[in-house]
Motif scaffolding. Structure first.
Motif, PDB file in Angstrom:
ATOM      1  N   HIS A  98       1.124  -0.907   0.224  1.00 51.35           N
ATOM      2  CA  HIS A  98       0.263  -0.120   0.229  1.00 51.35           C
ATOM      3  C   HIS A  98       0.934   1.349   0.480  1.00 51.35           C
ATOM      4  N   GLU A 108      -3.236   0.821  -3.408  1.00 51.54           N
ATOM      5  CA  GLU A 108      -2.837  -0.737  -3.354  1.00 51.54           C
ATOM      6  C   GLU A 108      -2.379  -0.445  -4.306  1.00 51.54           C
ATOM      7  N   PHE A 123      -4.630   1.523  -7.309  1.00 54.28           N
ATOM      8  CA  PHE A 123      -5.921   0.732  -7.213  1.00 54.28           C
ATOM      9  C   PHE A 123      -6.472   1.638  -5.709  1.00 54.28           C
ATOM     10  N   HIS A 125      -9.029   2.948  -2.671  1.00 53.67           N
ATOM     11  CA  HIS A 125      -9.950   2.467  -1.989  1.00 53.67           C
ATOM     12  C   HIS A 125     -11.169   3.745  -1.886  1.00 53.67           C
ATOM     13  N   ASN A 126     -10.316   4.659  -1.537  1.00 54.21           N
ATOM     14  CA  ASN A 126     -10.959   6.280  -1.422  1.00 54.21           C
ATOM     15  C   ASN A 126     -12.224   6.076  -1.817  1.00 54.21           C
ATOM     16  N   PRO A 129     -13.836   4.295  -5.781  1.00 51.99           N
ATOM     17  CA  PRO A 129     -12.427   3.701  -6.617  1.00 51.99           C
ATOM     18  C   PRO A 129     -12.238   3.939  -7.787  1.00 51.99           C
ATOM     19  N   THR A 168     -15.613   1.542 -11.532  1.00 48.17           N
ATOM     20  CA  THR A 168     -13.895   1.864 -10.561  1.00 48.17           C
ATOM     21  C   THR A 168     -13.412   3.624 -12.068  1.00 48.17           C
TER      22      THR A 168
END
Ligand SMILES: [Zn+2]
Length: 262
Positions: A98, A108, A123, A125-126, A129, A168
């Motif tokens: 991370h 990530e 990627f 995550h907040n 995505p 995403t």
């Protein structure tokens, strides 16, 4: 999480990215091929660039590293297996690591080889995505494999990209959307979503480029439509030696071959 997509205006139609923490102003510059633009954005926004991050080793992604690092003292993060492909790496990262930025951003590391053997994506995550995908996914297309391996790129799409959610947001390394949508329409002339999107983006200002989602890509990106009857029929016509029921991999590899000369 702030993602700034920066258009370079260069002949390769490169985008690069800055991701910043809204609370602390700490920022990471991703493949900052245009250092003056990168430093100007940081100054304008009041961001502190603490790290430069490379998705892969191509010159149009790493050639700005030294100037940004000289101006900011940033550390260089790159794929753990970059070796001599990327000079002066401070920290290597691999699948599942991370990259945390300030207090609010958590990216990530996803290994996405195929365009090159060492390619990685980030990627986020907040909020919704985000996928900062270098030259792996393009709007309505995928990266070439001249210095990689199309079989490996197929596995990246099957095992990684296919499992990401529709929402995403996609941040690619180049603006090829119009040309790629024309390839989609060459393969699937009746794809109404691709037709509508092409009408929307043709002539768009790349400084304010449309950001697509994977949900949209699954409708307009031929390489994500391997079970579309129209795509399969078109490939069987071009490649008559394929089995009667070609596999998804057969279709993907055939599309990649066609796109090389298209
Ligand atoms: Zn590349």
């Amino acid at each position: 999480m702030i993602v700034e997509q920066i258009w370079t205006g260069n002949s390769g139609r490169n985008f690069f990215y800055m991701v910043a923490c809204a609370e602390t102003g700490e920022a990471v510059a991703i493949d900052p091929i245009d250092p003056p633009k990168c430093l100007a954005v940081a100054k304008d926004k009041g961001w502190d660039i603490t790290r430069v991050f490379n998705t892969h080793e191509h010159a149009d992604h790493i050639a700005g590293n030294d100037d940004v690092i000289a101006a900011t003292g940033a550390k260089l993060i790159a794929p753990y297996n970059a070796g001599s492909r990327i000079p002066r790496v401070d920290e290597g990262v691999r699948e599942g690591d991370h990259v945390k930025i300030g207090k609010t951003v958590d990216l990530e590391v996803i290994e996405t080889p195929g365009h090159t053997p060492i390619h990685i994506s980030l990627f986020g995550h907040n909020d919704e995505p985000h996928l900062l995908c270098g030259d792996t996914v393009f709007n309505a297309g995928v990266g070439h494999c001249h210095t990689g391996d199309p079989n490996v790129l197929y596995a990246t799409f099957r095992d990684k990209i296919a499992k990401m959610p529709d929402g995403t947001r996609i941040y690619p390394g180049h603006d090829y959307i119009s040309n790629n949508l024309q390839f989609t329409l060459d393969r699937e002339p009746d794809n109404a979503d691709a037709k509508a999107l092409l009408a929307d983006v043709e002539g768009q200002d790349p400084d304010a480029a449309l950001v697509t989602t994977l949900g949209t890509e699954r409708k307009v990106n031929t390489f994500m439509r391997l079970d579309s009857a129209g795509v399969v029929a078109g490939i069987k016509e071009k490649f008559p030696d394929l089995p009667d029921t070609p596999s998804d991999e057969d279709i993907f590899l055939s599309l990649r071959l066609l796109r090389n000369d298209w």
